[in-house]
Write an enzyme that holds these catalytic residues in place. Structure first.
Site, mmCIF file in Angstrom:
data_model
loop_
_atom_site.group_PDB
_atom_site.id
_atom_site.type_symbol
_atom_site.label_atom_id
_atom_site.label_comp_id
_atom_site.label_asym_id
_atom_site.label_seq_id
_atom_site.Cartn_x
_atom_site.Cartn_y
_atom_site.Cartn_z
ATOM 1 N N GLU A 36 -8.174 -38.105 6.302
ATOM 2 C CA GLU A 36 -8.936 -38.119 5.063
ATOM 3 C C GLU A 36 -10.341 -37.654 5.432
ATOM 4 O O GLU A 36 -10.951 -38.213 6.353
ATOM 5 C CB GLU A 36 -8.972 -39.553 4.514
ATOM 6 C CG GLU A 36 -9.585 -39.592 3.152
ATOM 7 C CD GLU A 36 -9.698 -40.993 2.565
ATOM 8 O OE1 GLU A 36 -9.091 -41.933 3.100
ATOM 9 O OE2 GLU A 36 -10.421 -41.118 1.560
ATOM 10 N N ARG A 87 -1.638 -48.291 16.403
ATOM 11 C CA ARG A 87 -2.894 -47.554 16.459
ATOM 12 C C ARG A 87 -3.633 -47.932 17.731
ATOM 13 O O ARG A 87 -3.397 -48.988 18.318
ATOM 14 C CB ARG A 87 -3.741 -47.791 15.216
ATOM 15 C CG ARG A 87 -4.228 -49.213 15.029
ATOM 16 C CD ARG A 87 -4.706 -49.461 13.606
ATOM 17 N NE ARG A 87 -5.911 -48.723 13.277
ATOM 18 C CZ ARG A 87 -5.985 -47.806 12.310
ATOM 19 N NH1 ARG A 87 -4.924 -47.498 11.591
ATOM 20 N NH2 ARG A 87 -7.118 -47.196 12.049
ATOM 21 N N LYS A 119 -13.419 -45.968 10.401
ATOM 22 C CA LYS A 119 -14.379 -44.975 9.908
ATOM 23 C C LYS A 119 -15.438 -45.627 9.035
ATOM 24 O O LYS A 119 -16.581 -45.204 9.026
ATOM 25 C CB LYS A 119 -13.645 -43.887 9.121
ATOM 26 C CG LYS A 119 -13.171 -42.758 10.015
ATOM 27 C CD LYS A 119 -12.710 -41.583 9.196
ATOM 28 C CE LYS A 119 -11.331 -41.837 8.672
ATOM 29 N NZ LYS A 119 -10.726 -40.674 8.013
HETATM 30 P P1 ATP Z 1 -9.778 -45.566 9.919
HETATM 31 O O1 ATP Z 1 -8.877 -46.748 9.882
HETATM 32 O O2 ATP Z 1 -10.481 -45.357 11.216
HETATM 33 O O3 ATP Z 1 -10.698 -45.472 8.777
HETATM 34 P P2 ATP Z 1 -7.847 -43.904 8.767
HETATM 35 O O4 ATP Z 1 -6.472 -44.298 9.102
HETATM 36 O O5 ATP Z 1 -8.347 -44.244 7.420
HETATM 37 O O6 ATP Z 1 -8.805 -44.333 9.911
HETATM 38 P P3 ATP Z 1 -7.229 -41.183 8.414
HETATM 39 O O7 ATP Z 1 -8.168 -40.080 8.219
HETATM 40 O O8 ATP Z 1 -6.388 -41.606 7.262
HETATM 41 O O9 ATP Z 1 -8.064 -42.379 8.958
HETATM 42 O O10 ATP Z 1 -6.323 -40.931 9.693
HETATM 43 C C1 ATP Z 1 -5.600 -39.764 9.932
HETATM 44 C C2 ATP Z 1 -4.449 -40.096 10.829
HETATM 45 O O11 ATP Z 1 -4.920 -40.676 12.051
HETATM 46 C C3 ATP Z 1 -3.521 -41.104 10.207
HETATM 47 O O12 ATP Z 1 -2.194 -40.658 10.382
HETATM 48 C C4 ATP Z 1 -3.781 -42.369 10.944
HETATM 49 O O13 ATP Z 1 -2.635 -43.155 11.009
HETATM 50 C C5 ATP Z 1 -4.234 -41.863 12.307
HETATM 51 N N1 ATP Z 1 -5.125 -42.848 12.934
HETATM 52 C C6 ATP Z 1 -6.266 -43.353 12.436
HETATM 53 N N2 ATP Z 1 -6.806 -44.268 13.262
HETATM 54 C C7 ATP Z 1 -5.984 -44.324 14.348
HETATM 55 C C8 ATP Z 1 -5.988 -45.088 15.550
HETATM 56 N N3 ATP Z 1 -6.948 -45.972 15.821
HETATM 57 N N4 ATP Z 1 -4.986 -44.873 16.425
HETATM 58 C C9 ATP Z 1 -4.019 -43.986 16.167
HETATM 59 N N5 ATP Z 1 -3.957 -43.241 15.050
HETATM 60 C C10 ATP Z 1 -4.911 -43.408 14.138
HETATM 61 MG MG MG Z 2 -6.467 -43.568 5.988
#
Ligand code: ATP
Ligand code: MG
Length: 565
Positions: free
Chosen positions: A37, A263, A273
């Site tokens: 995102e 994760r 984020k």
């Molecule tokens: P955050 O929780 O840090 O805000 P998010 O999941 O909202 O991250 P996205 O932009 O939706 O961030 O993430 C893009 C991809 O990266 C998704 O498929 C998510 O599952 C993966 N991802 C995000 N954080 C991690 C992590 N700590 N370890 C592994 N994969 C991750």
């Molecule tokens: Mg997300």
């Protein structure tokens, strides 16, 4: 590799994919996607997901799409899109022609919503968001049906079209999937799939005032793109029934398999984020690329290499249960990479002047210094030696404890690549502090080796006063003091756990002359001090270095101890 070790090395996701390929499940294809995102910069957790998604595609001659999941206009920004692309490229991955935006599917998503309404599987609900939350129930209590659940298909179609046309206020209606308010899974209790939100979208401008929710947009986007394996993190496990429900109801041609993995969490830092964004916006750090940040851009600026980050992601592996990884492992990976790649040079961070009394006044010798003993192909350079040099303040003790092998009155040490010296006199200033040392050198020890077999235990780094360049060196500690900064009571501000001493700037460092041409991004080992990278703030005549890591490798110690058990 024999067959056994080959199977052993496959993680559970790679095993599923291998089985699917064997069974020709998706026509022998592997298509994955990385779906960020665009509401912040990528962090090391994202790197894990990138290495996994692009990695399995590459290994199976498949492709990995980059899809921006831009369905929430309020938080998204074009700056984030550019930074995400840059970070993925820098990590060494390529989406080729497969760059997509969920917002490109808005029209199709709308049509799919109409399809659900026509099937009697979605309805417009006019409860307020608080009421919806209240009616939803809890894990222990079933939910309550919305009084709007039984609106006719015609009424739903009419209201939904008018929602799109902008007839209603934000929040006055939503579109919900008609599933089961008694489901044990809260995600299945008639989840909201569209909301009214008047916000300018960075790509579609003001074309839309209704936006699809993540759960609705994500599975359909996957399906539109023909994704075979939709790999996501564990928190989406409970959303999988909804993912599957939507695709089954819509009778789409492609129904990807959602697979969840743990994760990445690292100690001494935060990885959400939202929290990282707060640190940036409230100036707790100097931007997303602050070298203390766990962002890809922060790690890059600090001096990490893409190879080290990829290696780290390989070492942590892919599993099904959440755990916290020791940041020492990440540091170990950059040491391992730079140990063989980085040129080894001399820099004195806290200088102490040394005058070599028996060295000829104007003499300058060019001494041979190898660039990296691990790789002799990296060659050597000449370093100037002269009568006045600087050593590290820490490398001298007037009153040395036992087993102190560095310089002390009457004690002899080796100057790396140069000569043996012995301290003859200590000069102090008016405050009684040590101002300079006087030493004698032994001309018979050129190169740092004594012909008579006399041994010294200490070897010091040094720079020639006449030739050294001034530099600023920034040393970094963990961003947070606590190992788990997020572990606290409800309402506790995670920022209170920040390490107030996470940056130390040393302004009067001296580095050897060969660093004259050092450019931002160049990496070096400063002998005995660690690995350093030229910072973006650096320019010719105004050198600035970031310490990437010190040389002490706590991870290697842990590993060694484990092997000994
Ligand atoms: P955050 O929780 O840090 O805000 P998010 O999941 O909202 O991250 P996205 O932009 O939706 O961030 O993430 C893009 C991809 O990266 C998704 O498929 C998510 O599952 C993966 N991802 C995000 N954080 C991690 C992590 N700590 N370890 C592994 N994969 C991750
Ligand atoms: Mg997300």
């Amino acid at each position: 590799m024999n067959e056994k070790s080959c199977t052993l090395s496959l993680d559970f996701i790679r095993s599923i994919i291998a089985e699917d390929l064997k069974a020709n499940k998706h026509g022998g294809k592997v298509i994955t996607r990385f779906p960020p995102e665009p509401n912040g910069y990528l962090h090391i957790g994202h790197a894990k997901s990138i290495c996994l998604n692009f990695g399995v595609a590459l290994e199976n001659k498949g492709v990995c799409h980059l899809r921006f999941d831009d369905t929430n206009p309020a938080k998204e920004d074009i700056e984030y899109i550019e930074s995400i692309k840059e970070d993925i490229c820098w990590l060494g991955f390529d989406w080729g022609e497969h760059l997509y935006f969920a917002s490109d599917y808005f029209e199709r998503l709308y049509e799919y919503a109409i399809q659900l309404i026509k099937k009697g599987k979605a309805y417009v609900c006019s409860l307020s968001s608080e009421e919806i939350r209240e009616y939803r129930g809890t894990l222990k209590e079933p939910g309550k049906e919305s009084p709007y659940k039984n609106r006719s298909i015609e009424e739903n179609l009419d209201l939904f079209k008018r929602m799109r046309e902008g007839e209603f206020e934000d929040g006055s209606h939503v579109l919900r999937a008609k599933i089961d308010m008694n489901s044990g899974n809260l995600n299945m209790r008639d989840p909201v799939i569209y909301r009214i939100q008047r916000a300018t979208h960075h790509r579609t401008g003001n074309n839309w005032c209704i936006y699809p929710m993540y759960d609705f947009a994500h599975c359909i986007s996957d399906s539109i793109e023909g994704i075979t394996h939709s790999i996501c993190t564990l928190e989406f496990e409970d959303h999988r029934p909804l993912y599957d429900w939507i695709l089954e109801e819509l009778e789409v041609d492609c129904h990807p398999q959602q697979i969840e993995f743990a994760r990445l969490s690292l100690n001494y830092t935060v990885m959400s984020k939202r929290k990282l964004s707060e640190l940036v916006k409230k100036n707790y750090v100097n931007g997303w690329d602050d070298p203390r940040m766990p962002t890809i851009s922060g790690l890059r600026r600090r001096g990490y290499t893409p190879e080290a980050i990829r290696k780290f992601c390989e070492r942590i592996g892919v599993a099904k249960s959440n755990s916290v990884v020791d940041i020492a492992l990440l540091e170990h990976c950059i040491r391992e990479d730079l140990n063989i790649k980085a040129k080894r040079v001399m820099a004195v961070l806290q200088p102490l002047k040394v005058i070599i009394d028996n060295y000829p006044e104007d003499q300058v010798e060019k001494l041979e210094a190898e660039n990296n003993p691990e790789d002799l192909c990296m060659g050597s350079r000449k370093i100037p030696f002269s009568k006045v040099i600087y050593i590290e303040q820490d490398d001298f003790r007037e009153d040395p404890p036992k087993k102190y092998y560095r310089l002390a009155p009457g004690q002899e040490v080796r100057l790396k690549h140069a000569y043996y010296i012995k301290c003859t006199k200590v000069i102090k200033n008016e405050q009684g502090e040590i101002a300079e040392l006087h030493c004698d050198y032994d001309p018979e020890t050129k190169g740092g080796w004594s012909k008579d077999g006399r041994k010294v235990k200490g070897t010091l780094h040094w720079v020639s006063a006449k030739h050294a360049l001034k530099a600023e060196v920034r040393l970094y500690g963990h961003l947070f003091e606590k190992e788990n900064p997020e572990e606290a009571e409800e309402g506790f501000d995670f920022k209170l756990n920040m390490n107030k001493n996470s940056i130390e700037r040393l302004n009067s460092c001296l580095v050897e002359k060969s660093l004259d041409e050092a450019k931002p991004g160049n990496r070096y080992q400063f002998l005995r001090q660690g690995y350093f990278c030229v910072d973006l703030d650096s320019s010719k005549g105004n050198l600035v270095f970031n310490r990437i890591v010190s040389l002490r490798d706590s991870w290697a110690k842990i590993e060694k101890a484990q092997q000994e058990i």
